[in-house]
Design a protein around this motif. Sequence first.
Motif, PDB file in Angstrom:
ATOM      1  N   GLY A  23       0.824  -1.197   0.000  1.00 54.66           N
ATOM      2  CA  GLY A  23       0.000   0.000   0.000  1.00 54.66           C
ATOM      3  C   GLY A  23       0.861   1.250   0.000  1.00 54.66           C
ATOM      4  N   THR A  24       0.225   2.379  -0.297  1.00 54.60           N
ATOM      5  CA  THR A  24       0.906   3.674  -0.262  1.00 54.60           C
ATOM      6  C   THR A  24       0.124   4.614   0.628  1.00 54.60           C
ATOM      7  OG1 THR A  24      -0.298   4.473  -2.197  1.00 54.60           O
ATOM      8  CG2 THR A  24       1.817   3.417  -2.600  1.00 54.60           C
ATOM      9  N   SER A  25       0.794   5.670   1.030  1.00 55.33           N
ATOM     10  CA  SER A  25       0.194   6.743   1.835  1.00 55.33           C
ATOM     11  C   SER A  25      -0.510   6.184   3.059  1.00 55.33           C
ATOM     12  CB  SER A  25      -0.757   7.577   0.980  1.00 55.33           C
ATOM     13  OG  SER A  25      -0.075   8.119  -0.118  1.00 55.33           O
ATOM     14  N   ASP A  26      -1.811   6.488   3.182  1.00 55.50           N
ATOM     15  CA  ASP A  26      -2.545   6.081   4.384  1.00 55.50           C
ATOM     16  C   ASP A  26      -2.926   4.602   4.375  1.00 55.50           C
ATOM     17  OD1 ASP A  26      -4.428   6.343   2.341  1.00 55.50           O
ATOM     18  OD2 ASP A  26      -6.007   6.979   3.719  1.00 55.50           O
ATOM     19  N   ARG A  27      -2.644   3.866   3.304  1.00 50.02           N
ATOM     20  CA  ARG A  27      -2.963   2.434   3.237  1.00 50.02           C
ATOM     21  C   ARG A  27      -1.740   1.550   3.467  1.00 50.02           C
ATOM     22  NH1 ARG A  27      -5.652   2.327  -2.348  1.00 50.02           N
ATOM     23  NH2 ARG A  27      -5.107   4.489  -2.442  1.00 50.02           N
ATOM     24  N   THR A  28      -0.692   2.112   4.028  1.00 48.76           N
ATOM     25  CA  THR A  28       0.539   1.337   4.183  1.00 48.76           C
ATOM     26  C   THR A  28       0.834   0.921   5.620  1.00 48.76           C
ATOM     27  OG1 THR A  28       2.839   1.255   3.477  1.00 48.76           O
ATOM     28  CG2 THR A  28       2.104   3.290   4.461  1.00 48.76           C
ATOM     29  N   SER A  29       0.017   1.295   6.567  1.00 45.90           N
ATOM     30  CA  SER A  29       0.292   0.946   7.967  1.00 45.90           C
ATOM     31  C   SER A  29       0.045  -0.549   8.200  1.00 45.90           C
ATOM     32  CB  SER A  29      -0.584   1.768   8.915  1.00 45.90           C
ATOM     33  OG  SER A  29      -1.918   1.307   8.858  1.00 45.90           O
ATOM     34  N   PRO A  30       0.751  -1.144   9.149  1.00 43.83           N
ATOM     35  CA  PRO A  30       0.526  -2.558   9.459  1.00 43.83           C
ATOM     36  C   PRO A  30      -0.936  -2.859   9.791  1.00 43.83           C
ATOM     37  CG  PRO A  30       2.505  -1.791  10.559  1.00 43.83           C
ATOM     38  CD  PRO A  30       1.847  -0.576   9.959  1.00 43.83           C
ATOM     39  N   GLY A  31      -1.577  -1.976  10.539  1.00 41.73           N
ATOM     40  CA  GLY A  31      -2.977  -2.187  10.904  1.00 41.73           C
ATOM     41  C   GLY A  31      -3.896  -2.230   9.698  1.00 41.73           C
ATOM     42  N   LYS A  32      -3.675  -1.346   8.744  1.00 37.16           N
ATOM     43  CA  LYS A  32      -4.514  -1.321   7.531  1.00 37.16           C
ATOM     44  C   LYS A  32      -4.291  -2.571   6.687  1.00 37.16           C
ATOM     45  CE  LYS A  32      -6.094   3.063   7.700  1.00 37.16           C
ATOM     46  NZ  LYS A  32      -6.589   4.155   6.936  1.00 37.16           N
ATOM     47  N   ILE A  33      -3.053  -3.013   6.591  1.00 38.41           N
ATOM     48  CA  ILE A  33      -2.752  -4.218   5.813  1.00 38.41           C
ATOM     49  C   ILE A  33      -3.417  -5.435   6.454  1.00 38.41           C
ATOM     50  CG2 ILE A  33      -0.917  -5.789   5.082  1.00 38.41           C
ATOM     51  CD1 ILE A  33      -1.011  -3.173   3.430  1.00 38.41           C
ATOM     52  N   VAL A  34      -3.297  -5.581   7.764  1.00 38.91           N
ATOM     53  CA  VAL A  34      -3.908  -6.726   8.445  1.00 38.91           C
ATOM     54  C   VAL A  34      -5.429  -6.671   8.318  1.00 38.91           C
ATOM     55  CG1 VAL A  34      -4.262  -7.855  10.683  1.00 38.91           C
ATOM     56  CG2 VAL A  34      -1.975  -7.111   9.994  1.00 38.91           C
ATOM     57  N   ARG A  35      -6.031  -5.494   8.444  1.00 36.16           N
ATOM     58  CA  ARG A  35      -7.485  -5.385   8.264  1.00 36.16           C
ATOM     59  C   ARG A  35      -7.898  -5.814   6.858  1.00 36.16           C
ATOM     60  NH1 ARG A  35      -6.775  -1.388  12.022  1.00 36.16           N
ATOM     61  NH2 ARG A  35      -6.423   0.346  10.598  1.00 36.16           N
ATOM     62  N   ALA A  36      -7.120  -5.423   5.859  1.00 38.68           N
ATOM     63  CA  ALA A  36      -7.421  -5.834   4.481  1.00 38.68           C
ATOM     64  C   ALA A  36      -7.305  -7.350   4.344  1.00 38.68           C
ATOM     65  CB  ALA A  36      -6.484  -5.123   3.503  1.00 38.68           C
ATOM     66  N   TRP A  37      -6.270  -7.939   4.918  1.00 39.30           N
ATOM     67  CA  TRP A  37      -6.134  -9.401   4.865  1.00 39.30           C
ATOM     68  C   TRP A  37      -7.309 -10.083   5.546  1.00 39.30           C
ATOM     69  CZ3 TRP A  37      -0.303  -9.518   6.476  1.00 39.30           C
ATOM     70  CH2 TRP A  37       0.512  -9.464   5.338  1.00 39.30           C
ATOM     71  N   MET A  38      -7.745  -9.544   6.660  1.00 42.72           N
ATOM     72  CA  MET A  38      -8.839 -10.179   7.395  1.00 42.72           C
ATOM     73  C   MET A  38     -10.181 -10.044   6.660  1.00 42.72           C
ATOM     74  SD  MET A  38      -7.436 -11.760   9.791  1.00 42.72           S
ATOM     75  CE  MET A  38      -8.746 -12.232  10.907  1.00 42.72           C
ATOM     76  N   ARG A  39     -10.301  -9.091   5.758  1.00 39.66           N
ATOM     77  CA  ARG A  39     -11.527  -8.958   4.947  1.00 39.66           C
ATOM     78  C   ARG A  39     -11.492  -9.839   3.698  1.00 39.66           C
ATOM     79  NH1 ARG A  39     -11.208  -3.303   6.528  1.00 39.66           N
ATOM     80  NH2 ARG A  39      -9.995  -2.880   4.659  1.00 39.66           N
ATOM     81  N   SER A  40     -10.351 -10.408   3.392  1.00 38.99           N
ATOM     82  CA  SER A  40     -10.184 -11.273   2.223  1.00 38.99           C
ATOM     83  C   SER A  40     -10.284 -12.733   2.672  1.00 38.99           C
ATOM     84  CB  SER A  40      -8.810 -11.018   1.593  1.00 38.99           C
ATOM     85  OG  SER A  40      -8.465 -12.060   0.713  1.00 38.99           O
ATOM     86  N   PRO A  41     -11.259 -13.503   2.154  1.00 41.52           N
ATOM     87  CA  PRO A  41     -11.436 -14.876   2.628  1.00 41.52           C
ATOM     88  C   PRO A  41     -10.178 -15.750   2.561  1.00 41.52           C
ATOM     89  CG  PRO A  41     -13.306 -14.222   1.284  1.00 41.52           C
ATOM     90  CD  PRO A  41     -12.274 -13.118   1.163  1.00 41.52           C
ATOM     91  N   GLY A  42      -9.433 -15.696   1.478  1.00 39.25           N
ATOM     92  CA  GLY A  42      -8.231 -16.526   1.368  1.00 39.25           C
ATOM     93  C   GLY A  42      -7.129 -16.117   2.330  1.00 39.25           C
ATOM     94  N   HIS A  43      -6.891 -14.820   2.451  1.00 35.74           N
ATOM     95  CA  HIS A  43      -5.859 -14.332   3.382  1.00 35.74           C
ATOM     96  C   HIS A  43      -6.265 -14.616   4.828  1.00 35.74           C
ATOM     97  CE1 HIS A  43      -5.073 -11.752  -0.217  1.00 35.74           C
ATOM     98  NE2 HIS A  43      -3.843 -12.151   0.057  1.00 35.74           N
ATOM     99  N   ARG A  44      -7.535 -14.380   5.125  1.00 29.18           N
ATOM    100  CA  ARG A  44      -8.049 -14.650   6.475  1.00 29.18           C
ATOM    101  C   ARG A  44      -7.871 -16.131   6.830  1.00 29.18           C
ATOM    102  NH1 ARG A  44     -11.759 -12.232   9.939  1.00 29.18           N
ATOM    103  NH2 ARG A  44     -12.929 -13.715  11.202  1.00 29.18           N
ATOM    104  N   ARG A  45      -8.167 -16.995   5.868  1.00 28.18           N
ATOM    105  CA  ARG A  45      -8.024 -18.446   6.092  1.00 28.18           C
ATOM    106  C   ARG A  45      -6.577 -18.791   6.463  1.00 28.18           C
ATOM    107  NH1 ARG A  45     -11.183 -19.870   2.419  1.00 28.18           N
ATOM    108  NH2 ARG A  45      -9.748 -19.587   0.675  1.00 28.18           N
ATOM    109  N   ASN A  46      -5.603 -18.205   5.763  1.00 27.99           N
ATOM    110  CA  ASN A  46      -4.198 -18.456   6.109  1.00 27.99           C
ATOM    111  C   ASN A  46      -3.886 -18.005   7.529  1.00 27.99           C
ATOM    112  OD1 ASN A  46      -3.413 -19.612   3.703  1.00 27.99           O
ATOM    113  ND2 ASN A  46      -2.690 -17.698   2.816  1.00 27.99           N
TER     114      ASN A  46
END
Length: 85
Positions: A23-46
């Motif tokens: 991510g860039t700018s405001d979408r690059t923080s660890p918290g934002k990345i983890v939230r995005a992964w948790m909203r994605s079924p495949g990433h969440r499953r991992n």
Amino acid sequence: MERCNRLRGNLKRWAVGENIAWGTSDRTSPGKIVRAWMRSPGHRRNILDRRFDELGLGIALGAPKRGADHASAAIYVNEFGQRRR
């Protein structure tokens, strides 16, 4: 490097998973990345897969493609593994 050496020749003995995001700018923080992964079924499953008992995390500053705001970008990788006995 340890991970590669451990897997060499023994790939059939491992269950593995991987999450990659950037991510860039405001979408690059660890918290934002983890939230995005948790909203994605495949990433969440991992992330929630109880079989995985080994974890690797990597963070690299910069963007993976030209034209992106390289200075404010970061790439995140999660590696998951479980050695089958």
